[in-house]
Design a protein around this motif. Sequence first.
Motif, PDB file in Angstrom:
ATOM      1  N   ARG A  25       0.811  -1.222   0.000  1.00 13.93           N
ATOM      2  CA  ARG A  25       0.000   0.000   0.000  1.00 13.93           C
ATOM      3  C   ARG A  25       0.840   1.265   0.000  1.00 13.93           C
ATOM      4  NH1 ARG A  25      -3.885  -1.049   4.983  1.00 13.93           N
ATOM      5  NH2 ARG A  25      -1.885  -1.756   5.825  1.00 13.93           N
ATOM      6  N   ARG A  26       2.136   1.154   0.400  1.00 12.37           N
ATOM      7  CA  ARG A  26       3.011   2.324   0.438  1.00 12.37           C
ATOM      8  C   ARG A  26       4.378   1.918  -0.113  1.00 12.37           C
ATOM      9  NH1 ARG A  26       1.255   6.633   2.634  1.00 12.37           N
ATOM     10  NH2 ARG A  26       3.352   7.455   3.043  1.00 12.37           N
ATOM     11  N   ILE A  27       4.608   2.261  -1.384  1.00 11.85           N
ATOM     12  CA  ILE A  27       5.826   1.859  -2.084  1.00 11.85           C
ATOM     13  C   ILE A  27       6.743   3.071  -2.246  1.00 11.85           C
ATOM     14  CG2 ILE A  27       6.765   0.747  -4.137  1.00 11.85           C
ATOM     15  CD1 ILE A  27       3.888  -0.251  -4.704  1.00 11.85           C
ATOM     16  N   ALA A  49       6.427   7.471  -2.490  1.00 10.01           N
ATOM     17  CA  ALA A  49       7.412   8.447  -2.970  1.00 10.01           C
ATOM     18  C   ALA A  49       8.242   7.872  -4.100  1.00 10.01           C
ATOM     19  CB  ALA A  49       8.323   8.904  -1.837  1.00 10.01           C
ATOM     20  N   LEU A  50       8.642   8.757  -5.016  1.00 18.53           N
ATOM     21  CA  LEU A  50       9.596   8.438  -6.074  1.00 18.53           C
ATOM     22  C   LEU A  50      10.920   9.116  -5.739  1.00 18.53           C
ATOM     23  CD1 LEU A  50       7.251   9.076  -9.156  1.00 18.53           C
ATOM     24  CD2 LEU A  50       7.785   6.864  -8.088  1.00 18.53           C
ATOM     25  N   THR A  51      11.933   8.922  -6.572  1.00 21.55           N
ATOM     26  CA  THR A  51      13.230   9.538  -6.314  1.00 21.55           C
ATOM     27  C   THR A  51      13.145  11.058  -6.482  1.00 21.55           C
ATOM     28  OG1 THR A  51      14.011   9.470  -8.601  1.00 21.55           O
ATOM     29  CG2 THR A  51      14.359   7.488  -7.261  1.00 21.55           C
ATOM     30  N   ASN A  52      14.139  11.740  -5.933  1.00 21.58           N
ATOM     31  CA  ASN A  52      14.142  13.200  -6.054  1.00 21.58           C
ATOM     32  C   ASN A  52      14.464  13.665  -7.470  1.00 21.58           C
ATOM     33  OD1 ASN A  52      16.808  12.174  -5.439  1.00 21.58           O
ATOM     34  ND2 ASN A  52      17.498  14.283  -5.284  1.00 21.58           N
ATOM     35  N   PHE A  53      14.882  12.738  -8.353  1.00 23.04           N
ATOM     36  CA  PHE A  53      15.111  13.071  -9.765  1.00 23.04           C
ATOM     37  C   PHE A  53      13.873  12.830 -10.626  1.00 23.04           C
ATOM     38  CE2 PHE A  53      19.453  11.910  -8.334  1.00 23.04           C
ATOM     39  CZ  PHE A  53      20.073  13.127  -8.585  1.00 23.04           C
ATOM     40  N   ALA A  54      12.824  12.285 -10.050  1.00 27.13           N
ATOM     41  CA  ALA A  54      11.663  11.861 -10.832  1.00 27.13           C
ATOM     42  C   ALA A  54      11.017  13.008 -11.610  1.00 27.13           C
ATOM     43  CB  ALA A  54      10.626  11.204  -9.918  1.00 27.13           C
ATOM     44  N   ARG A  55      11.109  14.233 -11.095  1.00 27.83           N
ATOM     45  CA  ARG A  55      10.467  15.378 -11.760  1.00 27.83           C
ATOM     46  C   ARG A  55      11.422  16.162 -12.648  1.00 27.83           C
ATOM     47  NH1 ARG A  55       7.573  17.808  -6.332  1.00 27.83           N
ATOM     48  NH2 ARG A  55       6.255  16.005  -5.827  1.00 27.83           N
ATOM     49  N   ASP A  56      12.661  15.716 -12.748  1.00 25.24           N
ATOM     50  CA  ASP A  56      13.672  16.422 -13.533  1.00 25.24           C
ATOM     51  C   ASP A  56      13.628  15.915 -14.975  1.00 25.24           C
ATOM     52  OD1 ASP A  56      15.899  17.481 -14.747  1.00 25.24           O
ATOM     53  OD2 ASP A  56      17.325  16.852 -13.207  1.00 25.24           O
ATOM     54  N   PRO A  57      13.179  16.718 -15.932  1.00 28.13           N
ATOM     55  CA  PRO A  57      13.037  16.241 -17.314  1.00 28.13           C
ATOM     56  C   PRO A  57      14.366  15.862 -17.962  1.00 28.13           C
ATOM     57  CG  PRO A  57      12.673  18.612 -17.188  1.00 28.13           C
ATOM     58  CD  PRO A  57      12.727  18.115 -15.788  1.00 28.13           C
ATOM     59  N   GLN A  58      15.482  16.353 -17.444  1.00 29.07           N
ATOM     60  CA  GLN A  58      16.777  15.979 -17.998  1.00 29.07           C
ATOM     61  C   GLN A  58      17.167  14.559 -17.602  1.00 29.07           C
ATOM     62  OE1 GLN A  58      18.466  17.762 -20.135  1.00 29.07           O
ATOM     63  NE2 GLN A  58      17.099  19.523 -20.014  1.00 29.07           N
ATOM     64  N   MET A  59      16.666  14.082 -16.467  1.00 31.44           N
ATOM     65  CA  MET A  59      17.051  12.776 -15.941  1.00 31.44           C
ATOM     66  C   MET A  59      15.931  11.743 -15.970  1.00 31.44           C
ATOM     67  SD  MET A  59      20.233  12.945 -15.120  1.00 31.44           S
ATOM     68  CE  MET A  59      20.413  11.514 -14.056  1.00 31.44           C
ATOM     69  N   SER A  60      14.708  12.201 -15.904  1.00 35.27           N
ATOM     70  CA  SER A  60      13.571  11.298 -15.756  1.00 35.27           C
ATOM     71  C   SER A  60      12.712  11.235 -17.008  1.00 35.27           C
ATOM     72  CB  SER A  60      12.705  11.747 -14.566  1.00 35.27           C
ATOM     73  OG  SER A  60      11.504  11.017 -14.518  1.00 35.27           O
ATOM     74  N   PRO A  70       4.639  12.393  -4.583  1.00 37.50           N
ATOM     75  CA  PRO A  70       5.674  12.781  -3.617  1.00 37.50           C
ATOM     76  C   PRO A  70       7.040  12.230  -4.019  1.00 37.50           C
ATOM     77  CG  PRO A  70       3.727  11.952  -2.486  1.00 37.50           C
ATOM     78  CD  PRO A  70       3.526  11.664  -3.948  1.00 37.50           C
ATOM     79  N   ILE A  71       8.093  12.922  -3.589  1.00 36.25           N
ATOM     80  CA  ILE A  71       9.452  12.474  -3.869  1.00 36.25           C
ATOM     81  C   ILE A  71      10.241  12.383  -2.569  1.00 36.25           C
ATOM     82  CG2 ILE A  71       9.494  13.392  -6.212  1.00 36.25           C
ATOM     83  CD1 ILE A  71      11.078  15.792  -5.147  1.00 36.25           C
ATOM     84  N   THR A  72      11.353  11.665  -2.627  1.00 37.98           N
ATOM     85  CA  THR A  72      12.218  11.532  -1.458  1.00 37.98           C
ATOM     86  C   THR A  72      13.670  11.607  -1.894  1.00 37.98           C
ATOM     87  OG1 THR A  72      12.922  10.068   0.347  1.00 37.98           O
ATOM     88  CG2 THR A  72      12.130   9.004  -1.660  1.00 37.98           C
TER      89      THR A  72
END
Length: 272
Positions: A25-27, A49-60, A70-72
Amino acid sequence: MRRLLLLPLLTILLGAAPPPPAAPRRIVSLTLGADQYLLALADRGQIAALTNFARDPQMSAVAAAARSVPITRGGAEEVLALRPDLVIATPGRRRETMAQLRGRSIATLDLVPAESYAEIRAQVRMVAAAVGHPERGTALIARMDAALARIPRDAGHRATAAYYQRRGYLTGTGTLVDDLMHRVGLTNLAARLGKPALARVGLEEMARARPDYLIVETATDQVTDQGIELLHHPLLGTIPRLKLPEAWTVCGGPAYVLAADSLARQLRRRGR
């Protein structure tokens, strides 16, 4: 009638089938590859939560889809505060965080970086099963297979290409990029030069090798530092270029299909 009476007795004697394991339920994702898989396979409500790079269009490759998730940063205390029941990470990374998870009621899934499409397919099945939606994995693989089947395997006509990165790094054989090249009918220059998976190749050596194409990251179009400036040196000026976003090749995932399709389209436009 006697058969009907015997059914409950048989159930007691043989034992009822165990219920299927509950879906997490919480991945929490601690790797960019898992970000791609989770957004494709899990319910949004399952993703803590996803990685802190998940919202970076250069990396994700899934930056747009990750905007509302959410990110972590992946620190042990931060991850534990998210109360995960499944954490997906790359073996050897985030060692401190993963060590803190041992002995707790938290499942972990090691996701080794995929270096081929075959490995991506296997990981889709693995993650889909882990998040409780195996049927979504089967459907995603079918869509990827169908999309790749439409891409010509001979678009490159065995031309030689070099995946050349900032500061002069060349991507070698046995890598995801190498698998992509073969997918569209290109030959990796690194194989001809006998280079390992990642090697530093100077301007003069690259100019002498004369590949038919340089494959470069789209972010290197503009010179922002000396590492990128190398890619704009006049010695390389006459070599045609194919361009891919780094986000599509930095790790394995469904974005592999986008990269293969883009390479094939660019090759067709160049008449190869």
